[in-house]
Structure formats: structure tokens, C-alpha cells
Design a protein around this motif. Structure first.
Motif, mmCIF file in Angstrom:
data_model
loop_
_atom_site.group_PDB
_atom_site.id
_atom_site.type_symbol
_atom_site.label_atom_id
_atom_site.label_comp_id
_atom_site.label_asym_id
_atom_site.label_seq_id
_atom_site.Cartn_x
_atom_site.Cartn_y
_atom_site.Cartn_z
ATOM 1 N N TYR A 9 -5.739 0.712 7.704
ATOM 2 C CA TYR A 9 -7.025 1.055 6.207
ATOM 3 C C TYR A 9 -7.993 2.665 7.285
ATOM 4 O O TYR A 9 -8.097 1.664 8.781
ATOM 5 C CB TYR A 9 -8.334 0.096 6.065
ATOM 6 N N ARG A 10 -9.182 2.842 6.830
ATOM 7 C CA ARG A 10 -9.601 3.502 7.364
ATOM 8 C C ARG A 10 -11.276 3.694 6.525
ATOM 9 O O ARG A 10 -11.375 3.120 5.969
ATOM 10 C CB ARG A 10 -9.495 5.032 7.517
ATOM 11 N N VAL A 11 -12.628 3.408 7.906
ATOM 12 C CA VAL A 11 -13.141 3.196 7.523
ATOM 13 C C VAL A 11 -14.885 4.385 7.691
ATOM 14 O O VAL A 11 -14.591 5.411 7.979
ATOM 15 C CB VAL A 11 -14.465 2.798 9.136
ATOM 16 N N VAL A 12 -14.936 4.006 6.037
ATOM 17 C CA VAL A 12 -15.796 5.518 5.385
ATOM 18 C C VAL A 12 -17.222 4.941 5.737
ATOM 19 O O VAL A 12 -17.426 3.626 5.510
ATOM 20 C CB VAL A 12 -15.346 5.538 3.809
ATOM 21 N N LYS A 13 -18.245 6.311 6.106
ATOM 22 C CA LYS A 13 -19.610 5.481 6.070
ATOM 23 C C LYS A 13 -20.128 5.288 4.997
ATOM 24 O O LYS A 13 -20.299 6.860 4.080
ATOM 25 C CB LYS A 13 -20.430 6.406 7.397
ATOM 26 N N LEU A 14 -21.084 4.836 3.831
ATOM 27 C CA LEU A 14 -22.359 5.306 3.087
ATOM 28 C C LEU A 14 -23.351 4.529 3.400
ATOM 29 O O LEU A 14 -23.498 3.735 4.765
ATOM 30 C CB LEU A 14 -21.317 3.474 2.234
ATOM 31 N N HIS A 15 -24.386 5.634 2.220
ATOM 32 C CA HIS A 15 -25.814 5.491 3.340
ATOM 33 C C HIS A 15 -26.390 4.834 1.086
ATOM 34 O O HIS A 15 -26.012 6.225 0.677
ATOM 35 C CB HIS A 15 -26.323 6.531 3.328
ATOM 36 N N VAL A 16 -26.802 3.963 1.274
ATOM 37 C CA VAL A 16 -26.897 2.997 0.316
ATOM 38 C C VAL A 16 -27.868 2.509 0.044
ATOM 39 O O VAL A 16 -28.277 1.187 0.827
ATOM 40 C CB VAL A 16 -25.872 2.377 -0.425
ATOM 41 N N ASP A 17 -29.193 2.411 -0.709
ATOM 42 C CA ASP A 17 -30.324 1.509 -1.050
ATOM 43 C C ASP A 17 -29.894 0.429 -1.301
ATOM 44 O O ASP A 17 -29.496 0.300 -3.170
ATOM 45 C CB ASP A 17 -31.163 2.528 -1.733
ATOM 46 N N LEU A 45 0.844 -1.115 0.096
ATOM 47 C CA LEU A 45 -0.069 0.232 0.295
ATOM 48 C C LEU A 45 0.868 1.072 -0.020
ATOM 49 O O LEU A 45 0.710 2.594 0.004
ATOM 50 C CB LEU A 45 -0.739 -0.156 0.785
ATOM 51 N N LEU A 46 1.936 1.351 -0.268
ATOM 52 C CA LEU A 46 2.972 2.397 -0.405
ATOM 53 C C LEU A 46 2.394 3.523 -1.472
ATOM 54 O O LEU A 46 1.691 3.059 -2.409
ATOM 55 C CB LEU A 46 4.229 2.076 -0.824
ATOM 56 N N ASP A 47 2.227 4.554 -0.415
ATOM 57 C CA ASP A 47 1.467 6.049 -1.484
ATOM 58 C C ASP A 47 0.033 5.483 -1.706
ATOM 59 O O ASP A 47 -0.905 6.899 -1.744
ATOM 60 C CB ASP A 47 2.745 6.038 -3.119
ATOM 61 N N TYR A 48 -0.671 4.709 -1.066
ATOM 62 C CA TYR A 48 -1.689 4.790 -1.110
ATOM 63 C C TYR A 48 -2.426 4.287 0.622
ATOM 64 O O TYR A 48 -1.967 3.601 1.729
ATOM 65 C CB TYR A 48 -2.495 3.381 -2.243
ATOM 66 N N GLU A 49 -3.912 5.030 0.315
ATOM 67 C CA GLU A 49 -4.722 4.682 1.973
ATOM 68 C C GLU A 49 -5.694 3.788 1.314
ATOM 69 O O GLU A 49 -6.531 4.284 0.637
ATOM 70 C CB GLU A 49 -5.092 6.307 2.189
ATOM 71 N N LEU A 50 -6.084 3.397 2.074
ATOM 72 C CA LEU A 50 -7.052 1.939 2.214
ATOM 73 C C LEU A 50 -8.176 2.631 2.741
ATOM 74 O O LEU A 50 -7.719 3.035 3.557
ATOM 75 C CB LEU A 50 -6.274 0.568 2.228
ATOM 76 N N LEU A 51 -9.781 2.634 2.246
ATOM 77 C CA LEU A 51 -10.719 2.829 2.749
ATOM 78 C C LEU A 51 -11.548 1.529 2.425
ATOM 79 O O LEU A 51 -11.841 1.054 1.807
ATOM 80 C CB LEU A 51 -11.277 3.714 1.953
ATOM 81 N N LEU A 52 -12.284 1.041 3.968
ATOM 82 C CA LEU A 52 -13.173 0.430 4.195
ATOM 83 C C LEU A 52 -14.659 0.918 3.750
ATOM 84 O O LEU A 52 -14.836 0.955 4.894
ATOM 85 C CB LEU A 52 -13.135 -0.971 4.780
ATOM 86 N N GLY A 53 -16.145 0.743 2.920
ATOM 87 C CA GLY A 53 -17.101 1.095 2.812
ATOM 88 C C GLY A 53 -17.640 0.057 3.085
ATOM 89 O O GLY A 53 -18.800 -0.291 2.672
ATOM 90 N N SER A 54 -18.158 0.292 4.986
ATOM 91 C CA SER A 54 -18.865 -1.165 5.230
ATOM 92 C C SER A 54 -18.766 -0.699 6.583
ATOM 93 O O SER A 54 -18.011 -0.119 7.164
ATOM 94 C CB SER A 54 -17.754 -2.854 4.879
ATOM 95 N N LEU A 93 -6.767 -8.855 9.874
ATOM 96 C CA LEU A 93 -6.453 -9.852 10.422
ATOM 97 C C LEU A 93 -5.012 -10.228 8.691
ATOM 98 O O LEU A 93 -4.199 -10.328 8.871
ATOM 99 C CB LEU A 93 -6.878 -11.074 9.988
ATOM 100 N N MET A 94 -5.585 -9.326 8.347
ATOM 101 C CA MET A 94 -5.419 -8.626 7.252
ATOM 102 C C MET A 94 -3.843 -8.538 6.956
ATOM 103 O O MET A 94 -2.758 -8.234 6.099
ATOM 104 C CB MET A 94 -5.866 -8.835 5.245
ATOM 105 N N ASN A 95 -3.621 -7.292 7.923
ATOM 106 C CA ASN A 95 -2.589 -6.858 8.423
ATOM 107 C C ASN A 95 -2.618 -5.178 8.063
ATOM 108 O O ASN A 95 -1.494 -5.193 6.995
ATOM 109 C CB ASN A 95 -1.173 -7.631 8.978
ATOM 110 N N ILE A 124 -12.379 -0.375 -0.769
ATOM 111 C CA ILE A 124 -12.742 -1.151 -1.038
ATOM 112 C C ILE A 124 -14.267 -1.297 -0.878
ATOM 113 O O ILE A 124 -14.871 -1.105 0.585
ATOM 114 C CB ILE A 124 -11.882 -2.639 -0.186
ATOM 115 N N THR A 125 -16.053 -2.227 -1.362
ATOM 116 C CA THR A 125 -16.382 -2.441 -1.027
ATOM 117 C C THR A 125 -17.143 -3.432 -1.087
ATOM 118 O O THR A 125 -16.103 -4.290 -2.552
ATOM 119 C CB THR A 125 -17.779 -0.996 -1.933
ATOM 120 N N ALA A 126 -18.330 -4.226 -0.544
ATOM 121 C CA ALA A 126 -17.746 -5.726 -0.853
ATOM 122 C C ALA A 126 -19.975 -5.819 -0.738
ATOM 123 O O ALA A 126 -20.237 -5.451 0.444
ATOM 124 C CB ALA A 126 -17.244 -6.351 -0.086
ATOM 125 N N ASP A 127 -20.247 -7.163 -0.900
ATOM 126 C CA ASP A 127 -21.604 -7.479 -0.465
ATOM 127 C C ASP A 127 -21.298 -8.715 -0.689
ATOM 128 O O ASP A 127 -21.348 -9.538 -1.348
ATOM 129 C CB ASP A 127 -22.495 -6.778 -1.492
#
Length: 205
Positions: free
Chosen positions: A30-38, A5-14, A25-27, A73-76
Motif C-alpha cells: 500500500y501507499r500512504v496518502v495525506k488527508l486534511h479533514v475537519d 490486488l492484481l491490477d490495483y494499487e491500495l492507498l491508505l488515507g491515514s 501485517l496483512m501483507n 481505504i479510510t477509517a475512523d
């Protein structure tokens, strides 16, 4: 592993605590961002098409806020059984009926993941087959009343009591059933970052 992740910040949209724990656990920082999605989707979608569509829809909700040094990163995750999805139950009776349906049956768990950067986006999915032992009403009602799986597709958590004592066999990724296919995320994230860097180098020429 943080070096990828050098030079990049990982965001988790969940908001999922399971996805938070797996990414931790993947070491990977990351930073969590809030999403409001239908979380509705076109009715003609089936199997992996549903979580792939929803992971892209979640990414779209934040995409305009992405900076050049950020990767989102977003997931469902959905449970699929006998040609229809089993989504998050809305009430106790619905959860009980879902688990009765899964008793002594194979079903599939699909997770769709989208990686997003202002210049690039990719989506992939993973499928795991899961088989439950017979579930009697006493076991089902105990689990639903004590664990309240109303935020979980298919009305169960693989890492909770029902998954621990009643899942006889799985074919595929365990972490995919929990909510994030970590091996595939790791592999795709490395490839994704390499593509971004190649684009950056081409623009600099």
C-alpha cells in the motif's frame, strides 16, 4: 495474499501508525496518502454512525484524485460509553477524566471503514466490547504522563501499557480496538475488488 490486488494499487488515507502497522501485517502492499479533514460530525449521530460518517468524509477529501487502478481505504475509530462518545483528549486533565470514567466499566469501540474507487464506494463498521479492571489515579496518571495518549480515542491504546495490564476482557475484534478491523477489511476488500471487476466486464460487453 497480494494476488487479490492484481491490477490495483491500495492507498491508505491515514496518519495513524497503528493502521499502517496492521495493514503491513496483512501483507498487502500500500501507499500512504495525506488527508486534511475537519473531523467534526453532525451532533445527532450516535455509535457506529459517527466513524462511518467520518470515514466517508475522509474519503471525499481525496476522491477526486483517485485513478481507475487505485482503491482508497479510510477509517475512523471512536470509543462509546454510556450513550456518548469519548474522543481524543485535548489535554492531560481530560485524558485522566476519561480513564476514570472507563474504570470497572464495559465500553464499545467502533471503527468505520470506507473503501473507495472512482466507480464504487462501500462503508462498513465493526464494534468491540472492552472491559477495564479498576484503574486507580496513580496508574492513570502514570499512563497519561508516560504514554501521552492524546491522539487516541478514549485516551488509551489497546497495544500499550494500560491495555496490556488492565483490559480484563474483550468481545469481538482485537485489531478493531487498535484501529483497523483487519479480518473485516480483508473480507470486504476481496468483495469490493470483485464488484469493480464485474462492473468493468459489464462495461466492456
Amino acid at each position: 495474499m497480494k494476488s487479490i490486488l492484481l491490477d490495483y494499487e491500495l492507498l491508505l488515507g491515514s496518519a495513524s501508525p497503528r493502521r499502517h502497522e496492521l495493514l503491513y501485517l496483512m501483507n498487502l502492499p500500500y501507499r500512504v496518502v495525506k488527508l486534511h479533514v475537519d473531523e467534526s460530525y453532525p451532533p445527532e449521530l450516535v455509535r457506529q454512525e459517527i466513524p462511518e460518517y467520518l470515514s466517508r468524509k475522509k474519503a471525499l477529501a481525496y476522491f477526486k484524485n483517485l485513478h481507475p487502478n487505485e482503491i482508497l481505504i479510510t477509517a475512523d475509530t471512536i470509543v462509546w460509553h454510556k450513550d456518548h462518545p469519548l474522543e481524543k483528549p485535548r489535554k492531560r486533565e481530560e485524558a485522566i477524566e476519561m480513564l476514570r470514567e472507563l474504570s470497572c466499566q464495559w465500553h464499545q469501540v467502533y471503527t468505520g471503514v470506507t473503501l473507495s474507487h472512482p466507480k464504487l464506494q462501500t462503508t462498513f463498521s465493526v464494534c468491540t466490547d472492552v472491559f477495564f479492571e479498576q484503574l486507580n489515579d496513580e496508574e492513570i496518571e502514570f499512563y497519561v504522563d508516560d504514554y501521552k495518549p492524546f491522539d487516541k480515542a478514549g485516551s488509551y491504546g489497546m497495544q500499550e501499557w494500560l491495555g496490556i495490564v488492565k483490559v480484563r476482557e474483550i468481545k469481538g475484534s482485537y485489531t478493531n480496538v487498535v484501529g483497523l478491523p483487519t479480518a473485516e477489511v480483508y473480507k470486504n476488500l476481496k468483495q469490493f475488488i470483485a464488484l469493480i471487476r464485474n462492473l468493468k466486464d459489464e462495461e466492456a460487453e
